[in-house]
Design an enzyme around this catalytic site. Sequence first.
Site, PDB file in Angstrom:
ATOM      1  CE  LYS A   1      42.713  12.834  55.114  1.00 15.62           C
ATOM      2  NZ  LYS A   1      44.265  12.420  55.740  1.00 15.62           N
TER       3      LYS A   1
ATOM      4  CD  GLN B   1      45.460  10.179  58.258  1.00 17.14           C
ATOM      5  OE1 GLN B   1      45.637  10.388  56.944  1.00 17.14           O
ATOM      6  NE2 GLN B   1      45.210  10.869  59.230  1.00 17.14           N
TER       7      GLN B   1
ATOM      8  CG  ASP C   1      49.211  15.752  54.243  1.00 15.60           C
ATOM      9  OD1 ASP C   1      48.023  15.945  54.357  1.00 15.60           O
ATOM     10  OD2 ASP C   1      49.569  14.523  54.539  1.00 15.60           O
TER      11      ASP C   1
HETATM   12  N1  GUN Z   1      46.522  13.267  60.722  1.00 16.20           N
HETATM   13  C1  GUN Z   1      45.846  14.125  61.076  1.00 16.20           C
HETATM   14  N2  GUN Z   1      45.477  15.126  60.045  1.00 16.20           N
HETATM   15  C2  GUN Z   1      46.286  14.779  59.138  1.00 16.20           C
HETATM   16  C3  GUN Z   1      46.417  15.653  57.766  1.00 16.20           C
HETATM   17  O1  GUN Z   1      45.825  16.429  57.465  1.00 16.20           O
HETATM   18  N3  GUN Z   1      47.167  14.664  56.967  1.00 16.20           N
HETATM   19  C4  GUN Z   1      47.897  13.731  57.439  1.00 16.20           C
HETATM   20  N4  GUN Z   1      48.714  13.086  56.492  1.00 16.20           N
HETATM   21  N5  GUN Z   1      47.721  13.176  58.517  1.00 16.20           N
HETATM   22  C5  GUN Z   1      46.911  13.609  59.277  1.00 16.20           C
END
Ligand code: GUN
Length: 294
Positions: free
Chosen positions: A54, A98, A121
């Site tokens: 990311k 995350q 998110d």
């Molecule tokens: N863990 C797995 N998928 C995601 C996501 O889309 N965002 C975040 N913050 N954590 C994750």
Amino acid sequence: MNDKIIDGKAISLQIKSEVKSGTDILISEKGITPGLAFILAGVDPASKVYVRNKGKACSDLGFYSVTENLPENVSENELLKLIDKFNRDDKIHGILVQLPLPSHINEQKIIEAINYKKDVDGFHPLNTGKMVIGEKCFLPCTPYGITELLKRKNIQTDGMNAVVIGRSNIVGKPVANLLLRKEYNCTVTVCHSRTKDIKEVCSTADIIIAAIGKAHFVKKDFIKEGCIIIDVGINRVEDINSKTGYRLTGDVDYEECFEKCGMITPVPGGVGPMTIAMLMKNTLDAAKGVIFER
Ligand code: GUN
């Protein structure tokens, strides 16, 4: 590429290129550079890879980004303080914590501490609520990516039976709610671990969204002829021919289902790249302030 294959990699590149153009305009016309803060707590190897990817997308698109790596034993208070700092930082338009977080942290408390206008998110209950009632809001990136794949492949979902397998807060529940909205008009069924006969339910589906985290769970005899399959799974399976000793595979038995289905997303190269593309889109929208204007 075969017409049946929904090429998420190619579509994600297209979206990222649109976001890059939007970013260049925002910088030159308003002097605003989209800024995204990542918070990673602990040492989960998959989470580290996701955050690195990311972050790389941010630099490719000309975003400003910062990553805070915190130890596994970080306290809830330290995390809350960091979120507060980013909430007040004008250079930061999006905050991504995350998941999963270490088990001693109350995940929901952390999510709710993020200013909903920076919740790129789409996990804050305010965004969840707006999504359910059909208002403009930040949509969770994987469900948003899935609906974007359907749109860009011109799949007319009106009246279709959509079966979602899995009820997580990140994919299953939000994608079910999105498909119910007026833009998609699906009749939605959500299956989970206590569903009596998943195979029987799937046999009625025009679209299957598989998000359960079990390799090759969906077999040829689950699906009806022409069914559209969206595979969200990213499972590691042993592969002695691979350098790493494993390969990534989806929740759908792709080889078995390919002939019978109407369209299918591959793993890798289907839904995965779309999640990052939509995160970039959400962050650009956060920087432009277009989501919550009235
Ligand atoms: N863990 C797995 N998928 C995601 C996501 O889309 N965002 C975040 N913050 N954590 C994750």
